[in-house]
Design a protein around this motif. Sequence first.
Motif, PDB file in Angstrom:
ATOM      1  N   GLY A  25       0.728  -1.237   0.050  1.00 47.68           N
ATOM      2  CA  GLY A  25       0.157   0.201  -0.168  1.00 47.68           C
ATOM      3  C   GLY A  25       0.730   1.391   0.161  1.00 47.68           C
ATOM      4  N   CYS A  30       3.135   0.241   5.660  1.00 47.66           N
ATOM      5  CA  CYS A  30       3.140  -1.256   4.945  1.00 47.66           C
ATOM      6  C   CYS A  30       4.746  -1.841   4.669  1.00 47.66           C
ATOM      7  CB  CYS A  30       2.509  -1.018   3.342  1.00 47.66           C
ATOM      8  SG  CYS A  30       0.749  -0.509   3.749  1.00 47.66           S
ATOM      9  N   VAL A  39      -3.404   3.944  -5.064  1.00 52.53           N
ATOM     10  CA  VAL A  39      -3.353   2.722  -4.192  1.00 52.53           C
ATOM     11  C   VAL A  39      -3.533   3.113  -2.939  1.00 52.53           C
ATOM     12  CG1 VAL A  39      -1.479   1.300  -3.246  1.00 52.53           C
ATOM     13  CG2 VAL A  39      -1.127   2.195  -5.587  1.00 52.53           C
ATOM     14  N   SER A  40      -4.517   2.267  -2.122  1.00 50.40           N
ATOM     15  CA  SER A  40      -4.866   2.328  -1.011  1.00 50.40           C
ATOM     16  C   SER A  40      -3.759   2.628   0.221  1.00 50.40           C
ATOM     17  CB  SER A  40      -6.104   1.757  -0.352  1.00 50.40           C
ATOM     18  OG  SER A  40      -7.300   1.678  -1.450  1.00 50.40           O
ATOM     19  N   HIS A  43      -3.603  -1.457   0.985  1.00 48.45           N
ATOM     20  CA  HIS A  43      -4.103  -1.988  -0.280  1.00 48.45           C
ATOM     21  C   HIS A  43      -4.305  -3.749  -0.279  1.00 48.45           C
ATOM     22  CE1 HIS A  43      -5.449  -0.665  -4.256  1.00 48.45           C
ATOM     23  NE2 HIS A  43      -5.227  -2.107  -4.438  1.00 48.45           N
ATOM     24  N   ASP A  58      -6.866  -9.102  -1.201  1.00 52.28           N
ATOM     25  CA  ASP A  58      -7.315  -7.569  -1.399  1.00 52.28           C
ATOM     26  C   ASP A  58      -7.965  -7.027   0.227  1.00 52.28           C
ATOM     27  OD1 ASP A  58      -8.208  -4.992  -1.967  1.00 52.28           O
ATOM     28  OD2 ASP A  58      -9.819  -5.725  -3.132  1.00 52.28           O
ATOM     29  N   SER A  61      -9.395  -2.698  -0.442  1.00 51.46           N
ATOM     30  CA  SER A  61      -9.009  -1.268  -1.233  1.00 51.46           C
ATOM     31  C   SER A  61      -9.839  -0.828  -2.101  1.00 51.46           C
ATOM     32  CB  SER A  61      -7.942  -1.755  -2.126  1.00 51.46           C
ATOM     33  OG  SER A  61      -8.100  -2.646  -3.200  1.00 51.46           O
ATOM     34  N   HIS A  62      -9.550   0.546  -2.477  1.00 50.12           N
ATOM     35  CA  HIS A  62     -10.615   1.258  -3.353  1.00 50.12           C
ATOM     36  C   HIS A  62     -10.684   0.579  -4.762  1.00 50.12           C
ATOM     37  CE1 HIS A  62     -13.100   4.535  -4.594  1.00 50.12           C
ATOM     38  NE2 HIS A  62     -12.271   4.893  -5.491  1.00 50.12           N
ATOM     39  N   ILE A  85      -2.039  -3.926  -9.333  1.00 48.06           N
ATOM     40  CA  ILE A  85      -2.629  -3.027  -8.307  1.00 48.06           C
ATOM     41  C   ILE A  85      -2.278  -1.563  -9.017  1.00 48.06           C
ATOM     42  CG2 ILE A  85      -2.348  -1.708  -6.112  1.00 48.06           C
ATOM     43  CD1 ILE A  85      -1.415  -4.345  -4.945  1.00 48.06           C
TER      44      ILE A  85
END
Length: 557
Positions: A25, A30, A39-40, A43, A58, A61-62, A85
Amino acid sequence: MTKLIISGPAETREVPLECKGATLGRGSNCDIILEHDNVSRLHARIFEDPFGRWIIEDLESHNGVLVEGQRIKIQAVLPGQKISIPPFTLSLLQEFDQQIVPESSARTTSLTIDKGLEEEVISYEADRDVILSATLCRHLNEITARLLELPSPSALYSEACSCLAEILDTLVAFVRLPPPSDPLPMSPQVLASCFGGGATNATVPQLSNLYFSRCVLNAVRTTDTPVMARSRPSSDQNLVLTVVDESEPHIVFSARVNDSDGAVDALYLDILENKAPKEMFEFVEAVARQINFSRKSLLFSEAKAERRILDHQLSLAHDIQSKLTPSKPEHGFGVDVAMCYEPAMWVGGDYYDVWSLEERQIAFAVGDVSGKGLPAAMIMANLQAALRTTMTFCSELSTVAEHVNRHLCQNLREDMFVTLFLGLFNPSKNKLAYVNAGHIQPLIMQPSERPRPLGKATNLPLGILEGPYEMVVETIHPDTSLLVVTDGVTEASSPDGDLFEMDRLAKSMTDLEVLSAQNLVQSVTKSVADFRQTLAQQDDITVFALVNRKIDSNKKL
């Protein structure tokens, strides 16, 4: 060693992966930071499961995670598969370095010699400006074509031996050598060997033993380049480099065909000097490189095929287990119930079930088989069949528990057992009968009161010893809530090493504004996920909730 190859807008990089995995992420917490607004912050997660497969998950994540163009929640991925991603593309680079098994006909009698030999070991110089002749190029293509036809790595060395011996009319062997830090044995392991010209032990008596040059073998296992040893004219009469004791001078070529840090597999050729082309060094180096490439390709193809079979089997097992565990309550219960089951792997050893009995009674069970994965899942399926069958002819829960326990004692391995909470709720009488066989105490909460443990786990888990089981009857007043979980909830760990435990479980009940079974289940699962933060789920999680509140039995749940 497994690496994650990350290609992004600015660069491509390689990141080594440990089996515990890594989070991805743009957040600074992270393990692998992907700096981009798409990217969240947290993520995804990638980790190795107990079956040796790499799993990408996952983390809500958005923009999601895609494998081969398909958005996924959690999926096993093979090396080389495209993981997206956006705007980053990822793939696994994994070395399959298991050893090739020697062929059954390989010679076992071999010796290394150095006494009386006058050898000069020469290492190959990669910068030599030598081009293979048309004949040797044709031979190299022939060898490559034959190796490409192999269905598995097991025949690689024997096929290469046969092909080279036929082309060069000489001895070809593959030997397995210990790493340079270990002493070279007097009798190295022969993986495959072949003699050109149709020579056999019957026609050439001196072929009963294989003699290898000790200094050549020592040189090839300590250098990444091929080596050569040539006899000197003064030693023609006494030279025995490999198998044939003749007056003609010989040349020995040897080259690695693997590049692992452990044992070294080496190609070994002993050829008469007058039969060796001037580009023989280059030819041996090219052949060894091609064999190494074929070895990696065959091992990779075999591993991919095995993984596909395993993926298919686990997928089938997951589907079967999903059908054994109800995803939603049956109609007609008349009270509010909800449940959630999240196995740590594709299949798990947690057990839960809920079903209707006569007089609108509700039977339910939550259990935990020791261990995880396929063995625990098989016991779980056996437990469900035994429990449901027994309750068709017996309504006394203590007797049911004793019968199922006897069955498990006779069929479980000594190191396995099952904890179980078995309940029978009668809504018309507001009575709950239950047997707790070594399971975590459920929590019960009446309106305007704090949650409290229900009873005591005085009975032994199932499958340990035969004996009586105690049943308890409790009054469940209207609007009272019951929560039953497995230890995947209470023993969930935070990044700091703290455990979720019962206090946090009780808090997840009391924080709710609207008390319903589904609220309870969602509150617990979310609290556990938030508590774990970036850590992967380590154990199966099961949450069962019952609220003694009348509901419309005709309403679709």
